[in-house]
Design a protein around this motif. Structure first.
Motif, PDB file in Angstrom:
ATOM      1  N   LEU A 159      48.678  36.440  36.893  1.00 16.12           N
ATOM      2  CA  LEU A 159      47.225  36.320  37.025  1.00 16.12           C
ATOM      3  C   LEU A 159      46.750  37.223  38.152  1.00 16.12           C
ATOM      4  O   LEU A 159      47.273  37.170  39.266  1.00 16.12           O
ATOM      5  N   GLU A 160      45.744  38.044  37.844  1.00 16.50           N
ATOM      6  CA  GLU A 160      45.111  38.884  38.860  1.00 16.50           C
ATOM      7  C   GLU A 160      43.625  38.566  38.905  1.00 16.50           C
ATOM      8  O   GLU A 160      42.949  38.549  37.877  1.00 16.50           O
ATOM      9  N   ILE A 161      43.110  38.314  40.097  1.00 16.14           N
ATOM     10  CA  ILE A 161      41.686  38.043  40.307  1.00 16.14           C
ATOM     11  C   ILE A 161      41.150  39.129  41.223  1.00 16.14           C
ATOM     12  O   ILE A 161      41.633  39.308  42.340  1.00 16.14           O
ATOM     13  N   ASN A 162      40.122  39.833  40.758  1.00 19.64           N
ATOM     14  CA  ASN A 162      39.630  41.011  41.468  1.00 19.64           C
ATOM     15  C   ASN A 162      38.107  40.925  41.629  1.00 19.64           C
ATOM     16  O   ASN A 162      37.384  40.701  40.653  1.00 19.64           O
ATOM     17  N   SER A 163      37.636  41.084  42.851  1.00 22.82           N
ATOM     18  CA  SER A 163      36.205  41.261  43.137  1.00 22.82           C
ATOM     19  C   SER A 163      35.333  40.117  42.645  1.00 22.82           C
ATOM     20  O   SER A 163      34.271  40.347  42.061  1.00 22.82           O
ATOM     21  N   SER A 164      35.759  38.890  42.872  1.00 23.44           N
ATOM     22  CA  SER A 164      34.934  37.732  42.523  1.00 23.44           C
ATOM     23  C   SER A 164      34.092  37.317  43.727  1.00 23.44           C
ATOM     24  O   SER A 164      34.627  37.006  44.794  1.00 23.44           O
ATOM     25  N   ASP A 165      32.766  37.297  43.565  1.00 22.40           N
ATOM     26  CA  ASP A 165      31.867  36.953  44.661  1.00 22.40           C
ATOM     27  C   ASP A 165      31.854  35.461  44.963  1.00 22.40           C
ATOM     28  O   ASP A 165      31.555  35.052  46.091  1.00 22.40           O
TER      29      ASP A 165
END
Length: 360
Positions: free
Chosen positions: A210-216
């Motif tokens: 799982l990759e999470i990128n640029s979540s505000d």
């Protein structure tokens, strides 16, 4: 294989529509042909396996209704499709009255769609395994998450800028996904800690990466949401500037899940460029590798609440202190074994990398 780049004519030459010339074509790339108004009828290339269509400003569909023959299988060999920067593309097959009539792609396995603002449907592809979507509005992403595709995909990559999108789930669909990358995609996370847990994470019990990128909206570690990720081995967090650490109770103490319940199979954790991150979540015993870089406010590896017992405090300079349980440190380790090393909170830990630079 045929690749045409930046062709300036309004129509392609006749040899491109001559099936006797391109009869055995298996791969076709059309890129930057912004003046073209008429395109080959891709449906006639019976052996076509790979189709890349990039920045074709006037393309509206893959084939017109007149080109279809009900007796012949549509795109019988196509395995990979990439549609990028197609401003007018709105249907897989043009139909009278613009009614939805999608073709069946019997062998299609991989689809990438990026910046096709008028496209509102996915192809009928019973063997689809890899799907990559990049869109400003969640026109394709939200319906996808409720569709039958979720039970057949193995890899999903979503980049959705839509900050107003809301995911509403009617029922739980078990997913076969093993690899998922999310960029932006704020609708996967609650905007405030008091909001209900988003049930979609219950779908991903088979997820390995799982990759999470640029979540505000990712502010606290989603420990309760991630309890369902019992197969996850690799977790990557990148560019989530608002991520702080663990949420706190009313008493001011951080909340956390038991280490034997939260991500029990996790072995690798990588975090980069999360400017406000101060501490990690309570790491499971299975972790072997930790990589933290470009997080300027990072202080605690095991967590602030545990600083007096089993913890490592990260100072803001080029080195940090860690127990010699780590076999391959990229920074200096404690020369003498300490009590915390004997009863280390991460018995499987092999390597830690902590750096203020943003090198991945």
């Amino acid at each position: 294989m045929l690749k045409v780049v930046s062709y300036k004519g309004t129509n392609f030459p006749t040899w491109m529509t001559d099936l006797s010339v391109l009869e055995n074509l298996t791969e076709l790339h059309l890129e930057g042909c912004i003046m073209c108004e008429e395109f080959p009828q891709f449906i006639h290339f019976k052996f076509l396996q790979v189709l890349y269509l990039i920045k074709l400003d006037k393309l509206q569909s893959l084939c017109c209704e007149e080109a279809r023959d009900g007796k012949v299988q549509i795109f019988p060999a196509l395995k990979e499709v990439k549609l990028i920067d197609l401003e007018r593309f709105e249907s897989w097959v043009e139909t009278e009255g613009k009614q939805e009539n999608k073709p069946t792609f019997p062998l299609l396995e991989e689809v990438e769609i990026s910046n096709c603002p008028k496209l509102t449907s996915l192809p009928e592809a019973p063997k689809l395994k890899v799907l990559k979507l990049n869109e400003n509005k969640a026109e394709l992403s939200l319906p996808l998450l409720k569709s039958r595709y979720m039970s057949q995909l193995s890899k999903l990559k979503l980049d959705v800028l839509d900050k107003e999108a809301i995911l509403q789930l009617d029922q739980i669909h078990e997913s076969s996904l093993s690899n998922m990358e999310l960029r932006h995609c704020n609708f996967f996370f609650p905007t405030i800690p008091s909001e209900p847990i988003i049930g979609i994470w219950k779908w991903f019990r088979q997820l390995v990466y799982l990759e999470i990128n640029s979540s505000d909206v990712l502010i606290y570690w989603p420990e309760e949401e991630f309890l369902c990720l019992v197969s996850l081995k690799m977790l990557t967090i990148f560019g989530c500037d608002n991520l702080i650490g663990r949420p706190t109770r009313v008493t001011g103490e951080p909340t956390h899940c038991a280490t034997d319940q939260f991500l029990p199979c996790l072995t690798s954790l990588s975090i980069c460029c999360c400017d406000n991150l101060r501490e990690l979540f309570v790491l499971p015993l299975s972790v072997t590798h930790i990589h933290v870089s470009g997080c300027r406010n990072f202080e605690f590896i095991w967590g602030k609440a545990d600083i007096e017992s089993e913890s490592v405090h990260v100072e803001h300079h080029d080195t940090f202190t860690s127990s010699e349980h780590c076999n391959d440190l990229e920074y200096r380790s404690v020369p003498e074994q300490s009590p915390s090393a004997v009863n280390h909170p991460l018995p499987c830990l092999e390597r830690i990398h902590v750096s203020l630079s943003d090198k991945w």
